[in-house]
Design an enzyme around this catalytic site. Structure first.
Site, PDB file in Angstrom:
ATOM      1  N   SER A 297       1.869  -9.781  -0.909  1.00 48.20           N
ATOM      2  CA  SER A 297       1.274  -8.263  -0.716  1.00 48.20           C
ATOM      3  C   SER A 297       1.382  -8.087   0.385  1.00 48.20           C
ATOM      4  O   SER A 297       2.056  -6.390   0.443  1.00 48.20           O
ATOM      5  CB  SER A 297       0.212  -8.122  -1.400  1.00 48.20           C
ATOM      6  OG  SER A 297      -0.586  -9.039  -0.862  1.00 48.20           O
TER       7      SER A 297
ATOM      8  N   LYS B 119       0.764  -1.325   0.197  1.00 50.02           N
ATOM      9  CA  LYS B 119      -0.227  -0.225  -0.029  1.00 50.02           C
ATOM     10  C   LYS B 119       0.868   1.238  -0.005  1.00 50.02           C
ATOM     11  O   LYS B 119       0.563   2.018  -0.429  1.00 50.02           O
ATOM     12  CB  LYS B 119      -0.947   0.196   0.893  1.00 50.02           C
ATOM     13  CG  LYS B 119      -1.862  -0.979   1.473  1.00 50.02           C
ATOM     14  CD  LYS B 119      -3.406  -0.538   0.972  1.00 50.02           C
ATOM     15  CE  LYS B 119      -4.128  -1.617   0.310  1.00 50.02           C
ATOM     16  NZ  LYS B 119      -4.297  -3.182   0.774  1.00 50.02           N
TER      17      LYS B 119
ATOM     18  N   GLU C  19     -10.034   6.619   2.399  1.00 49.44           N
ATOM     19  CA  GLU C  19     -11.647   5.368   2.796  1.00 49.44           C
ATOM     20  C   GLU C  19     -10.143   4.115   3.432  1.00 49.44           C
ATOM     21  O   GLU C  19      -9.345   3.712   2.948  1.00 49.44           O
ATOM     22  CB  GLU C  19     -12.254   4.904   0.916  1.00 49.44           C
ATOM     23  CG  GLU C  19     -12.122   3.482   1.010  1.00 49.44           C
ATOM     24  CD  GLU C  19      -9.257   4.060  -0.217  1.00 49.44           C
ATOM     25  OE1 GLU C  19     -10.461   5.827   0.153  1.00 49.44           O
ATOM     26  OE2 GLU C  19      -9.761   2.869  -0.177  1.00 49.44           O
TER      27      GLU C  19
HETATM   28  C1  LIG Z   1      -5.434  -4.128   0.482  1.00 52.99           C
HETATM   29  C2  LIG Z   1      -4.522  -5.118   0.797  1.00 52.99           C
HETATM   30  C3  LIG Z   1      -4.139  -6.019  -0.265  1.00 52.99           C
HETATM   31  C4  LIG Z   1      -6.130  -6.281  -1.817  1.00 52.99           C
HETATM   32  O1  LIG Z   1      -5.604  -4.556  -1.488  1.00 52.99           O
HETATM   33  P1  LIG Z   1      -5.168  -4.907  -3.846  1.00 52.99           P
HETATM   34  O2  LIG Z   1      -5.859  -3.117  -4.004  1.00 52.99           O
HETATM   35  O3  LIG Z   1      -6.531  -5.995  -4.282  1.00 52.99           O
HETATM   36  O4  LIG Z   1      -3.553  -5.692  -4.412  1.00 52.99           O
HETATM   37  C5  LIG Z   1      -4.117  -6.785  -0.779  1.00 52.99           C
HETATM   38  N1  LIG Z   1      -2.942  -7.300   0.414  1.00 52.99           N
HETATM   39  C6  LIG Z   1      -2.797  -6.506   0.615  1.00 52.99           C
HETATM   40  C7  LIG Z   1      -1.482  -7.374   1.966  1.00 52.99           C
HETATM   41  C8  LIG Z   1      -3.700  -5.855   1.412  1.00 52.99           C
HETATM   42  O5  LIG Z   1      -3.181  -4.813   2.774  1.00 52.99           O
END
Ligand SMILES: *Cc1c(COP(=O)(O)O)cnc(C)c1O
Length: 394
Positions: free
Chosen positions: A379, A91, A113
């Site tokens: 992610s 993020k 948000e």
């Molecule tokens: C917010 C989040 C996501 C999902 O958001 P995308 O916009 O689809 O990437 C995925 N993995 C983590 C660790 C997140 O914090």
């Protein structure tokens, strides 16, 4: 014509665009003009690269999972370690890009948000970094479920506004942020995924593309070629499009997005928007949407709060229509198993969101030959999910 130029109007095939009240058009035009000006400005890109390196901690490593690969007995599995970024997820890439844009536009007040609170925390952090006021809209239900992230935002000086409408979760938080944006054109709306009206899907994708760009170089270095597949989880779709975008023209690379299958196929039991959704309009853009008979966004469910959204980025909807990317589902149980498998084989606790992507890799790797290799976008880190995961410990 490059892919980027082709979609510079924010139209992705049948999807994307801008479906907003009149009051918002001028603000979005202003944002689009600033974005187009700065995206090719070397000074802006240099400043962005500086903060990605010294604040977020990029570049993130590409890690070869030797143990996991041996366990699966097929294709090699690599992880793109977005979990090692500051605040533990991808993020920060997008929030840094947008806050630098806000600064150049002379904005002083940031709104955002948040669902699970991850984007709220990242927005609070970069606002503190740039000395700007930050207001985060969060469904009241989510403020109760994610108290630690509410505390983090407060500590960084942000104001958290609990939203009391509807289901009191992410969808209502986005509605509240959009309403604020309409009333306060001087404000900068820092949107957290590759969704929303034009130019957000383009802009967020570009800021997150650092993931795929680094991965390309790193796989060339590690394997001397591009991967056979890139796999990423899809909530709104920002980490996935950031990973996929630099590979779109490389047709030998399979692009696989993983949606949350939750606990079943019925509406309300999952949040698998591309798999089960139909064309519709949500939050100012057109895409696949999980909607009820009246065209209202349906209630959604996933074990991972970060994937719990009834819309999906329009570029993913287009890639699905074109057949350039595939979208599959992984259910709660498979994600939980993948969480423990990675924790125990490599000593890495993955976020529950990322565990969905990993689970699909664990499914396909054994069926691929040993000379193939896969990259999973990890992610985020799983530390935020510990309380939830404790109940599944055997
Ligand atoms: C917010 C989040 C996501 C999902 O958001 P995308 O916009 O689809 O990437 C995925 N993995 C983590 C660790 C997140 O914090």
């Amino acid at each position: 014509m490059t892919t980027q130029e082709k979609h510079s109007d924010g139209i992705f095939g049948k999807h994307g665009g801008r479906y907003v009240p009149k009051g918002l058009e001028a603000s979005l035009d202003e944002l689009n003009a600033a974005y187009n000006q700065y995206k090719n400005d070397p000074a802006f890109q240099q400043e962005f690269a500086y903060y990605l390196k010294t604040y977020a901690g990029r570049e993130t490593p590409l890690f070869f999972c030797k143990n996991l690969t041996e366990q699966c007995g097929g294709a090699k599995i690599y992880l793109k370690r977005e979990d090692l970024n500051h605040l533990g997820a991808h993020k920060i890439n997008n929030t840094l890009g947008q806050i630098l844009l806000a600064k150049r536009m002379g904005k002083k007040r940031i709104i955002a948000e948040t669902g699970a609170g991850q984007h709220g925390v990242a927005s609070a952090a970069v606002s503190a970094l740039m000395g700007m006021k930050c207001v985060v809209y969060m469904g009241e239900e989510d403020t109760k479920r994610q108290r630690a992230n509410v505390a983090r935002m407060h500590m960084m000086g942000a104001e958290v506004v609990p939203v009391m409408e509807g289901q009191r979760t992410l969808k209502e938080a986005v509605d509240a942020a959009i309403n604020d944006y309409i009333k306060n054109p001087d404000t900068f709306y820092l949107l957290g995924s590759a969704v929303g009206p034009h130019p957000y899907p383009l802009m967020v994708r570009d800021f997150q593309s650092v993931i795929g760009c680094e991965t390309k170089e790193q796989t060339m270095e590690a394997e001397g070629r591009l991967p056979d597949a890139c796999i990423a989880c899809v909530g709104g779709g920002s980490n996935a499009i950031g990973m996929f975008y630099p590979f779109i023209e490389d047709k030998t690379v399979a692009l696989i997005g993983v949606e949350p299958g939750g606990i079943g196929h019925k509406m309300g039991e999952h949040a698998a928007t591309i798999t089960y959704g139909t064309q519709g309009i949500i939050h100012g853009y057109s895409s696949y949407v999980l909607q009820d008979d009246k065209g209202e966004p349906a209630s959604v469910y996933s074990i991972s709060a970060g994937l719990d959204y009834p819309g999906v980025g329009p570029e993913h909807a287009m890639l699905k229509d074109q057949g350039r990317a595939d979208y599959v589902i992984i259910n709660d149980e498979e994600a939980i198993n993948a969480f423990f498998t990675l924790s125990r084989s490599e000593g890495i606790l993955p976020a529950l969101e990322s565990s969905h992507a990993l689970a699909h890799a664990l499914k396909i790797a054994p069926k691929m030959s040993k000379d193939k290799f896969i990259v999973v976008c990890l992610s985020g880190r799983g530390d935020k999910d510990l309380d939830q995961m404790l109940q599944y410990m055997k």
